[in-house]
Design an enzyme around this catalytic site. Structure first.
Site, PDB file in Angstrom:
ATOM      1  CE  LYS A  46      -4.152  -1.865   0.076  1.00 47.99           C
ATOM      2  NZ  LYS A  46      -5.168  -1.657  -0.947  1.00 47.99           N
TER       3      LYS A  46
HETATM    4  N1  PMP Z   1      -3.352  -8.169   2.001  1.00 46.18           N
HETATM    5  C1  PMP Z   1      -3.378  -7.214   2.959  1.00 46.18           C
HETATM    6  C2  PMP Z   1      -2.739  -7.506   4.288  1.00 46.18           C
HETATM    7  C3  PMP Z   1      -4.031  -5.993   2.710  1.00 46.18           C
HETATM    8  O1  PMP Z   1      -4.064  -5.042   3.666  1.00 46.18           O
HETATM    9  C4  PMP Z   1      -4.662  -5.795   1.454  1.00 46.18           C
HETATM   10  C5  PMP Z   1      -5.415  -4.516   1.211  1.00 46.18           C
HETATM   11  N2  PMP Z   1      -6.770  -4.585   1.611  1.00 46.18           N
HETATM   12  C6  PMP Z   1      -4.606  -6.824   0.496  1.00 46.18           C
HETATM   13  C7  PMP Z   1      -3.930  -7.985   0.809  1.00 46.18           C
HETATM   14  C8  PMP Z   1      -5.313  -6.726  -0.832  1.00 46.18           C
HETATM   15  O2  PMP Z   1      -4.823  -5.764  -1.702  1.00 46.18           O
HETATM   16  P1  PMP Z   1      -5.824  -4.960  -2.656  1.00 46.18           P
HETATM   17  O3  PMP Z   1      -6.645  -4.055  -1.764  1.00 46.18           O
HETATM   18  O4  PMP Z   1      -4.947  -4.195  -3.581  1.00 46.18           O
HETATM   19  O5  PMP Z   1      -6.690  -5.947  -3.360  1.00 46.18           O
END
Ligand code: PMP
Length: 461
Positions: A46
């Protein structure tokens, strides 16, 4: 500036290594590699999203000294807080009160203000964290509401940064990209870029049991979501940042598989990753076993293990939740089905008429039946739907059954725990047991009652 130094920590975002898995993949034809996004300075993939969102917000008029607001808890908050600390923005994060103290404290450590809201209210209740975040954003001057579930800067971050980086690292040698899905920013952005470079590159999504995505991709039905423990992946609504059309294949994993694989990644591969990384590798292994081809598969590792020390890496928590091998518990769906009369699951074909389906229900003395196309599930038909159609006169006995299928069911697997099934069946009438996309069993409330009653009085059986 001194040679070899970066001008600030945001310049260290990205350029994460790709590492081959050696032990958890033994016996597979394919090679599985992981992209270590957990090594980003803010602790997750992120960071790239935070940078891109703030860049776009600045282009749209966010001024120095402004405030960043987000309804979040985890990794997006940490990324935004890290960048805000450097750039001098204020941060307000609105969180539901179920979040762990560590998560709240680490956001405060970056200087963010954290506002807690009750978890147990509807999303449109004015007290919900979503509504409170919106309200703070509306009432604050020079404010940017990050809104990661609906902000195109989120998938774009991966289109502009993670996708090209993977392509530079692997190029044409990469055959399959696999990741868990939350907002969908990762799979949508990386998928768009990699498919532009290599149109037959496969995108494999991994979804926890209980989330909406899997059933929707498989059957276009919005089934009942239910809760699970793995964090960051799976949803109970459809964010606009998720492009489901980019997914070639989707695999489903349950909490126990995710957490045992997460532990193995740490203990056998030395990768200090969190639960959604374990989930994605468990899903990638399912894909590799099904494909049987020799392929290079890359799996994204979103965040690190340190946030989950008191959970996934705590034997007591794992045992309490029935995730360790020596658990007793009530057993699994497999045990429950073993106690039911054997025989194939009664189903009807999507081409059949209302009349045919009524015959089937009568013949087997059942009140609902799965509707299949080939062996693919299309949905369920309940007795009451047929009744409604005939009473209202909106159709006839010759009407196609396809028009009547509905989604008031949840799907589970053979290894779903009976404890979880209890909460699934309190929200929905029926659970379909799925294996390799086919329906291998049907569990209703009375099946569960029967199973639990027999467990309680073994002598009476
Ligand atoms: N794994 C974790 C620990 C996350 O915080 C997130 C974000 N929600 C994701 C996977 C998934 O990523 P995305 O939101 O880009 O689908």
């Amino acid at each position: 500036m001194m040679r070899g130094a970066l001008s600030d920590i945001t310049k260290a975002v990205g350029h994460t290594p790709i590492v081959r898995l050696n032990r958890v993949t033994e016996g597979l034809e394919s090679d599985i590699y992981v992209k270590c996004e957990y090594l980003n300075p803010g602790g997750s993939h992120k960071d790239r999203v935070g940078l891109n969102m703030i860049k776009d917000a600045e282009a749209a008029g966010l001024k120095p000294g402004g405030t960043i607001v987000e309804a979040t808890s985890g990794n997006t908050g940490a990324a935004l807080a890290m960048i805000a600390a450097i750039k001098g923005y204020k941060c307000v994060f609105v969180m539901p009160d179920k979040m762990s103290q560590e998560k709240i404290s680490s956001l405060r450590a970056f200087g963010a203000r954290v506002v807690m809201c009750p978890t147990a209210v509807e999303p449109d209740d004015p007290r919900s964290y979503y509504q409170v975040a919106k309200r703070i954003a509306e009432e604050t001057a020079n404010c940017f509401y990050a809104n990661q579930y609906h902000n195109p800067s989120n998938p774009n971050a991966h289109y502009l940064s993670t996708g090209p980086e993977i392509w530079e690292q692997c190029g044409h040698e990469l055959d399959v990209f696999c990741t868990g899905m939350g907002t969908g920013g990762t799979i949508s952005g990386i998928g768009k870029f990699l498919k532009q470079k290599k149109p037959d590159m496969k995108m494999v999504g991994v979804d926890p049991v209980g989330s909406l995505y899997y059933d929707f991709v498989k059957t276009q039905r919005i089934t009942k979501a239910f809760s699970y423990k793995v964090e960051g992946i799976g949803e109970d609504f459809f964010p606009s940042t998720m492009n489901l059309n980019i997914i070639d294949e989707i695999f489903r994993v349950d909490d126990k598989e995710c957490f045992l694989m997460t532990r193995d990644l740490v203990r056998l591969e030395g990768l200090f990753v969190g639960g959604s990384g374990g989930a994605a590798v468990a899903g990638a292994i399912k894909y590799a076993k099904q494909s049987g081809r020799k392929e290079n598969i890359l799996v994204l590792m979103p965040d690190g293990a340190s946030k989950y020390i008191s959970k996934i890496f705590n034997d007591e928590w794992m045992r309490e939740n029935g995730f360790l091998e020596d658990e007793k518990g009530l057993g699994t769906v497999r045990d429950l089905l073993a106690g039911k009369p054997a025989g194939p699951v009664v189903s009807v074909d999507a081409k059949e008429s209302v009349r045919d389906v009524i015959d089937t229900l009568k013949k087997h003395g059942i009140s609902q039946v799965p509707v299949l196309e080939g062996n693919k599930l299309r949905g369920m038909v309940q007795e009451v739907d047929l009744l409604r159609l005939l009473v209202k006169g909106s159709g006839t006995l010759d009407s196609p059954i396809l028009d009547l299928i509905e989604s008031d069911y949840a799907t589970v697997t053979m290894s779903t725990k009976v404890e979880l099934l209890k909460s699934v069946l309190s929200d929905t009438k029926i659970a379909l047991v799925m294996e390799r996309d086919g329906v291998v069993g049907v569990v209703t409330k009375i099946d569960l009652i029967d199973f639990l009653a027999r467990k309680a009085t073994p002598a009476a059986v």
